[in-house]
Design a protein around this motif. Structure first.
Motif, PDB file in Angstrom:
ATOM      1  N   ALA A 113       0.548  -1.357   0.192  1.00  0.00           N
ATOM      2  CA  ALA A 113       0.064   0.112   0.012  1.00  0.00           C
ATOM      3  C   ALA A 113       0.399   1.438   0.082  1.00  0.00           C
ATOM      4  N   VAL A 114       1.710   1.288   0.704  1.00  0.00           N
ATOM      5  CA  VAL A 114       2.655   2.704   0.565  1.00  0.00           C
ATOM      6  C   VAL A 114       3.320   2.900  -0.413  1.00  0.00           C
ATOM      7  N   LEU A 115       4.139   1.893  -1.239  1.00  0.00           N
ATOM      8  CA  LEU A 115       4.617   1.851  -2.640  1.00  0.00           C
ATOM      9  C   LEU A 115       3.350   2.566  -3.343  1.00  0.00           C
ATOM     10  N   ALA A 116       2.384   1.568  -3.405  1.00  0.00           N
ATOM     11  CA  ALA A 116       1.685   2.322  -4.305  1.00  0.00           C
ATOM     12  C   ALA A 116       1.174   3.783  -4.267  1.00  0.00           C
ATOM     13  N   PHE A 117       0.419   3.553  -3.104  1.00  0.00           N
ATOM     14  CA  PHE A 117       0.126   5.036  -2.511  1.00  0.00           C
ATOM     15  C   PHE A 117       0.930   6.183  -3.067  1.00  0.00           C
ATOM     16  N   LYS A 118       2.224   6.027  -2.261  1.00  0.00           N
ATOM     17  CA  LYS A 118       3.492   6.796  -3.473  1.00  0.00           C
ATOM     18  C   LYS A 118       3.796   7.258  -4.197  1.00  0.00           C
ATOM     19  N   ALA A 119       3.395   6.488  -4.941  1.00  0.00           N
ATOM     20  CA  ALA A 119       3.736   6.221  -6.840  1.00  0.00           C
ATOM     21  C   ALA A 119       2.051   6.522  -7.495  1.00  0.00           C
ATOM     22  N   ASN A 120       1.310   7.350  -6.103  1.00  0.00           N
ATOM     23  CA  ASN A 120       0.137   7.939  -6.659  1.00  0.00           C
ATOM     24  C   ASN A 120      -1.020   6.724  -7.917  1.00  0.00           C
ATOM     25  N   ALA A 364      11.153  -1.222   1.063  1.00  0.00           N
ATOM     26  CA  ALA A 364      10.111  -1.337   0.671  1.00  0.00           C
ATOM     27  C   ALA A 364       9.535  -1.560  -1.024  1.00  0.00           C
ATOM     28  N   GLU A 365       9.175  -3.359  -0.561  1.00  0.00           N
ATOM     29  CA  GLU A 365       9.419  -4.091  -2.113  1.00  0.00           C
ATOM     30  C   GLU A 365       7.447  -4.642  -2.397  1.00  0.00           C
ATOM     31  N   LEU A 366       7.037  -4.453  -3.593  1.00  0.00           N
ATOM     32  CA  LEU A 366       5.456  -4.517  -4.079  1.00  0.00           C
ATOM     33  C   LEU A 366       6.199  -6.217  -3.570  1.00  0.00           C
ATOM     34  N   ALA A 367       6.989  -6.952  -4.637  1.00  0.00           N
ATOM     35  CA  ALA A 367       7.433  -7.492  -5.276  1.00  0.00           C
ATOM     36  C   ALA A 367       9.058  -8.348  -5.440  1.00  0.00           C
ATOM     37  N   ILE A 368       9.123  -9.312  -5.705  1.00  0.00           N
ATOM     38  CA  ILE A 368      10.099  -9.748  -6.503  1.00  0.00           C
ATOM     39  C   ILE A 368      10.398 -10.267  -7.660  1.00  0.00           C
ATOM     40  N   SER A 369       9.485  -9.537  -8.686  1.00  0.00           N
ATOM     41  CA  SER A 369       9.166 -10.272  -9.917  1.00  0.00           C
ATOM     42  C   SER A 369      10.181 -10.632 -10.473  1.00  0.00           C
ATOM     43  N   THR A 370       9.755 -11.682 -11.020  1.00  0.00           N
ATOM     44  CA  THR A 370      10.409 -13.337 -11.640  1.00  0.00           C
ATOM     45  C   THR A 370      10.018 -12.421 -13.684  1.00  0.00           C
ATOM     46  N   ASP A 371       9.249 -11.937 -13.877  1.00  0.00           N
ATOM     47  CA  ASP A 371       8.815 -11.533 -15.473  1.00  0.00           C
ATOM     48  C   ASP A 371      10.228 -10.582 -15.842  1.00  0.00           C
ATOM     49  N   LYS A 372      10.018 -10.553 -17.581  1.00  0.00           N
ATOM     50  CA  LYS A 372      10.789  -9.466 -17.702  1.00  0.00           C
ATOM     51  C   LYS A 372      10.623  -7.653 -18.053  1.00  0.00           C
ATOM     52  N   LEU A 373       9.084  -8.022 -17.821  1.00  0.00           N
ATOM     53  CA  LEU A 373       8.574  -7.174 -18.507  1.00  0.00           C
ATOM     54  C   LEU A 373       7.246  -6.956 -17.240  1.00  0.00           C
ATOM     55  N   ARG A 376      12.408  -7.076 -13.260  1.00  0.00           N
ATOM     56  CA  ARG A 376      12.944  -7.497 -13.110  1.00  0.00           C
ATOM     57  C   ARG A 376      13.445  -7.428 -11.908  1.00  0.00           C
ATOM     58  N   GLY A 377      13.587  -8.499 -10.833  1.00  0.00           N
ATOM     59  CA  GLY A 377      13.680  -8.521  -9.501  1.00  0.00           C
ATOM     60  C   GLY A 377      13.287  -7.165  -8.279  1.00  0.00           C
ATOM     61  N   PRO A 378      13.476  -6.912  -7.474  1.00  0.00           N
ATOM     62  CA  PRO A 378      12.928  -6.130  -6.559  1.00  0.00           C
ATOM     63  C   PRO A 378      12.037  -5.406  -7.191  1.00  0.00           C
ATOM     64  N   LEU A 379      11.052  -5.341  -6.552  1.00  0.00           N
ATOM     65  CA  LEU A 379       9.539  -4.116  -7.418  1.00  0.00           C
ATOM     66  C   LEU A 379      10.086  -2.992  -6.361  1.00  0.00           C
ATOM     67  N   GLY A 380      10.350  -1.416  -6.050  1.00  0.00           N
ATOM     68  CA  GLY A 380      10.294  -0.408  -5.208  1.00  0.00           C
ATOM     69  C   GLY A 380       9.579   0.589  -6.033  1.00  0.00           C
ATOM     70  N   LEU A 381       9.770   1.554  -5.633  1.00  0.00           N
ATOM     71  CA  LEU A 381       8.594   2.594  -5.612  1.00  0.00           C
ATOM     72  C   LEU A 381       9.112   3.103  -7.098  1.00  0.00           C
ATOM     73  N   LYS A 382      10.136   3.150  -7.675  1.00  0.00           N
ATOM     74  CA  LYS A 382      10.385   3.664  -8.528  1.00  0.00           C
ATOM     75  C   LYS A 382      10.247   2.416  -9.772  1.00  0.00           C
ATOM     76  N   GLN A 383       9.470   1.825  -9.486  1.00  0.00           N
ATOM     77  CA  GLN A 383       9.219   1.005 -10.755  1.00  0.00           C
ATOM     78  C   GLN A 383       7.641   0.815 -10.385  1.00  0.00           C
ATOM     79  N   LEU A 384       7.052   1.452  -9.602  1.00  0.00           N
ATOM     80  CA  LEU A 384       5.843   1.442 -10.051  1.00  0.00           C
ATOM     81  C   LEU A 384       5.280   2.313 -10.726  1.00  0.00           C
ATOM     82  N   VAL A 385       5.258   2.927 -11.610  1.00  0.00           N
ATOM     83  CA  VAL A 385       4.659   3.539 -12.446  1.00  0.00           C
ATOM     84  C   VAL A 385       5.771   3.155 -13.076  1.00  0.00           C
TER      85      VAL A 385
END
Length: 399
Positions: A113-120, A364-373, A376-385
């Motif tokens: 929730a904190v990551l999703a919200f901070k990324a609007n 903080a991470e939303l998940a560890i993505s094993t997808d390539k799109l 890939r890897g830790p899904l943090g704040l910068k990756q939620l856009v």
């Protein structure tokens, strides 16, 4: 979706930090109800379910860490001026609405929730029934923090649905789901993929490998193996499979020592044919499909390979694409392994347990993505856009 100012978002997060601290007893009481109803046979899930004072401290710390990070929305990625006078600006933009489906871990209710919200973004939180009371109190505290700052509770919503209701929600959501994250095992991932109408980002499956090269430091290798396997069996970054080079010095002796050490530490060890011949009384792997399994238990597979190439091939065929380690002092071998192994995180001489947003500097991470799109890897704040192009003109038309 309206873009919130960084100040407003950070004010909500600050309110949530205070609210969590003020409601520790209510959180622990709710978690106690979940624990009393839980089947203790699944130790890994129990470990993920339990909330302690230190875990609440961790929740607060994760919010503070995200609050301190730069707002990822509306950042310029690139600009270009065309000969026809058009100004093209590529900027980061929110996804919109995210849904995460997860099992057992109340701290995900905070981190996601904190990551999703901070990324609007808006987020739907679909936790498991085993954590219902814990997730409910945490969602209520999120709503309190939002309302204190004049915002709608709709930014963070808890879903209490059974399997059939979740299936219908995925097939016919009340609004467009821009990103769906199943954070769990193979069964959950397949269920979501089969029923979702929106984009699915896979997370949660580990089945991580470690290869001991002939040039490895054996003492370091044993230390890393024990940490990766036994430190936290409930984590997706835990070790499940160990491959040993048959060319390592004192090969048989080291195999026997490692097998006994794993036994002493309570790890059930299955072995391949080559190892079984050398270790009397060892438990032979009877079905090759076990190499593809994630155990989430004090259990592992131990096998022998004759070359680096064989190790790479076996990992790429069987791993979950999460993490893999090579133990070696040979930099050339290490680089070949790291370049050719198809995982989100590859290591030289280190435990797979470091595949974690906090440990890798993402926060903080939303998940560890094993997808390539799309990531890939830790899904943090910068990756939620995602991104959006802004094109500024003055009456231009395409001839």
């Amino acid at each position: 979706m309206k873009l919130l100012s960084t100040e407003i978002k950070n004010n909500v997060l600050q309110s949530m930090e205070r609210t969590l601290d003020e409601n520790r007893k209510a959180i622990l009481d709710a978690n106690k109800k979940d624990l009393e109803l839980f089947n203790l046979e699944d130790q890994a899930m129990y470990d993920r379910l339990i909330v302690t004072e230190s875990k609440i401290d961790g929740m607060i710390a994760s919010i503070k860490e995200v609050r301190s990070q730069e707002d990822p929305v509306s950042k310029t990625i690139s600009t270009k001026s065309l000969e026809n006078g058009l100004e093209i600006n590529n900027r980061t933009a929110p996804f919109g609405t995210i849904m995460i489906i997860y099992e057992s871990r109340p701290d995900v209710t905070i981190e996601a929730a904190v990551l999703a919200f901070k990324a609007n973004n808006k987020i739907f939180l679909k936790g498991g029934k085993e954590a219902l009371h814990s997730n409910t109190i945490l969602t209520e505290l999120w709503h309190k923090a939002l309302e204190e700052n004049g915002l709608s509770k709709n930014y963070i919503q808890q879903l209490v649905l059974n399997r059939e209701e979740t299936q219908m929600f995925l097939k016919n959501p009340p609004e467009k789901l821009d990103l769906i994250v199943p954070r769990g095992g193979e069964r959950l991932i397949n269920f979501v993929k089969q029923n979702a109408t929106g984009a699915v980002l896979v997370s949660g499956r580990g089945n991580n490998f470690l290869y001991v090269d002939e040039n490895a430091d054996w003492e370091k290798s044993v230390k890393v193996i024990l940490n990766a396997k036994t430190a936290k069996i409930s984590a997706c970054n835990a070790l499940d499979k160990i491959l040993i080079s048959s060319k390592i010095e004192n090969y048989t002796e080291k195999l026997e020592d490692l097998y006994k050490l794993l036994q002493v530490n309570g790890v059930e060890t299955l072995v391949d044919n080559d190892v079984n011949i050398l270790i009397e009384g060892s438990n032979l792997i009877k079905d090759a499909s076990v190499w593809k399994e994630e155990f989430l238990a004090m259990k592992c597979c131990l096998g022998a390979v004759d070359s680096l190439e064989e190790a790479i091939e076996k990992i790429n065929i069987n791993s979950g694409g999460h993490s893999a380690t090579i133990m070696t002092a040979n930099k050339v071998n290490a680089m070949q392994f790291m370049e050719e192994v198809d995982c989100a995180a590859v290591y030289q001489n280190a435990s797979t347990r470091f595949t974690d947003g906090g440990q890798m500097g993402v926060g903080a991470e939303l998940a560890i993505s094993t997808d390539k799109l799309h990531h890939r890897g830790p899904l943090g704040l910068k990756q939620l856009v995602t991104n959006k192009y802004y094109i500024f003109g003055d009456g231009q038309i395409r001839e």
